[in-house]
Design a protein around this motif. Structure first.
Motif, short mmCIF file in Angstrom:
data_model
loop_
_atom_site.label_atom_id
_atom_site.label_comp_id
_atom_site.label_asym_id
_atom_site.label_seq_id
_atom_site.Cartn_x
_atom_site.Cartn_y
_atom_site.Cartn_z
N VAL A 147 0.82 -1.21 0.00
CA VAL A 147 0.00 0.00 0.00
C VAL A 147 0.85 1.26 0.00
CG1 VAL A 147 -2.03 -1.08 1.03
CG2 VAL A 147 -0.27 -0.08 2.52
N THR A 148 2.14 1.11 0.30
CA THR A 148 3.06 2.26 0.25
C THR A 148 3.77 2.35 -1.09
OG1 THR A 148 4.81 0.95 1.29
CG2 THR A 148 3.43 2.30 2.74
N GLY A 149 3.37 1.48 -2.06
CA GLY A 149 3.90 1.58 -3.41
C GLY A 149 5.15 0.79 -3.70
N HIS A 150 5.55 -0.11 -2.81
CA HIS A 150 6.75 -0.92 -3.02
C HIS A 150 6.40 -2.29 -3.58
CE1 HIS A 150 8.12 1.99 0.06
NE2 HIS A 150 9.20 1.98 -0.69
N ASP A 151 7.30 -2.84 -4.40
CA ASP A 151 7.14 -4.22 -4.84
C ASP A 151 7.63 -5.14 -3.73
OD1 ASP A 151 6.13 -3.70 -7.40
OD2 ASP A 151 8.14 -3.35 -8.19
N TYR A 152 6.84 -6.16 -3.43
CA TYR A 152 7.17 -7.11 -2.37
C TYR A 152 7.35 -8.48 -3.00
CZ TYR A 152 6.77 -9.98 1.81
OH TYR A 152 7.00 -10.88 2.82
N ALA A 153 8.43 -9.14 -2.63
CA ALA A 153 8.66 -10.54 -3.04
C ALA A 153 9.39 -11.20 -1.88
CB ALA A 153 9.49 -10.61 -4.31
N ASN A 154 8.89 -12.35 -1.46
CA ASN A 154 9.53 -13.06 -0.35
C ASN A 154 9.26 -14.54 -0.50
OD1 ASN A 154 10.91 -13.46 2.05
ND2 ASN A 154 9.69 -12.01 3.23
N ASP A 155 10.16 -15.32 0.06
CA ASP A 155 10.04 -16.77 0.08
C ASP A 155 9.60 -17.19 1.47
OD1 ASP A 155 11.10 -17.13 -2.58
OD2 ASP A 155 13.05 -16.64 -1.74
N TYR A 156 8.66 -18.13 1.52
CA TYR A 156 8.11 -18.60 2.79
C TYR A 156 8.21 -20.11 2.89
CZ TYR A 156 5.91 -14.04 3.50
OH TYR A 156 5.68 -12.70 3.70
N LEU A 157 8.32 -20.57 4.11
CA LEU A 157 8.25 -22.00 4.41
C LEU A 157 7.48 -22.12 5.71
CD1 LEU A 157 9.84 -24.87 3.59
CD2 LEU A 157 10.56 -24.49 5.93
N ALA A 200 9.85 -6.61 7.49
CA ALA A 200 9.90 -5.38 8.28
C ALA A 200 10.11 -4.14 7.40
CB ALA A 200 11.02 -5.48 9.32
N THR A 201 11.02 -4.22 6.45
CA THR A 201 11.36 -3.03 5.68
C THR A 201 10.40 -2.75 4.51
OG1 THR A 201 12.93 -4.25 4.30
CG2 THR A 201 13.80 -3.15 6.27
N THR A 202 9.89 -3.81 3.87
CA THR A 202 9.05 -3.60 2.71
C THR A 202 7.57 -3.52 3.06
OG1 THR A 202 10.67 -4.84 1.39
CG2 THR A 202 8.54 -4.40 0.36
N MET A 203 7.10 -4.42 3.91
CA MET A 203 5.68 -4.39 4.26
C MET A 203 5.35 -3.32 5.29
SD MET A 203 4.67 -8.43 4.45
CE MET A 203 3.20 -8.14 5.37
N PHE A 204 6.25 -3.14 6.25
CA PHE A 204 5.95 -2.25 7.38
C PHE A 204 6.86 -1.03 7.44
CE2 PHE A 204 4.32 -6.40 8.66
CZ PHE A 204 3.02 -6.06 9.01
N GLY A 205 7.79 -0.92 6.51
CA GLY A 205 8.76 0.19 6.54
C GLY A 205 8.24 1.49 6.05
#
Length: 130
Positions: free
Chosen positions: A92-102, A125-130
């Motif tokens: 929602v802050t305009g950043h592209d987010y990509a992460n790997d989960y297990l 922390a930095t991309t979703m909540f930063g």
């Protein structure tokens, strides 16, 4: 229904944003643990806490319609399923987010009883909540 089929259905419900199906996937007393040092980290106890305080908060961090899940591997044996997936979205802050989960899911009576999820917590922390 096999645990594998159940888990693929759960991921599909997440992708579609089907809140009723997601809620029905969890036992009332389920727990979800995500380690790390970010606003979503912690242990959530009970279906309502998982859906409202964890997933509800995390999912609001993404622009509607941009969230994508890619199942990379799924192993299901006995009462456990191990799911590896990738997540991409626009925040929602305009950043592209990509992460790997297990995550390790413990299943009981055809529902999720416990989850322990791992990801790059610094990226969260930095991309979703930063």
């Amino acid at each position: 229904m096999t645990n594998r089929t159940f888990m693929l259905g759960y991921v599909d419900a997440l992708q579609r944003g089907d809140e009723a199906a997601i809620r029905d996937s969890f036992h009332a007393d389920a727990t979800w643990t995500m380690p790390g040092d970010h606003p979503a980290a912690g242990t959530y106890t009970g279906r309502d806490a998982i859906l409202d305080d964890f997933l509800g908060v995390v999912l609001t961090r993404f622009e509607p319609g941009t969230l994508r899940f890619e199942v990379r591997s799924l192993t299901a044996e006995d009462d456990r399923a191990v799911l590896e997936w990738g997540v991409t979205a626009r925040t929602v802050t305009g950043h592209d987010y990509a992460n790997d989960y297990l995550a390790v899911f413990v299943l009981r009576d055809g529902r999720i009883a416990h989850v322990r999820e791992y990801a790059d917590t610094q990226r969260i922390a930095t991309t979703m909540f930063g």
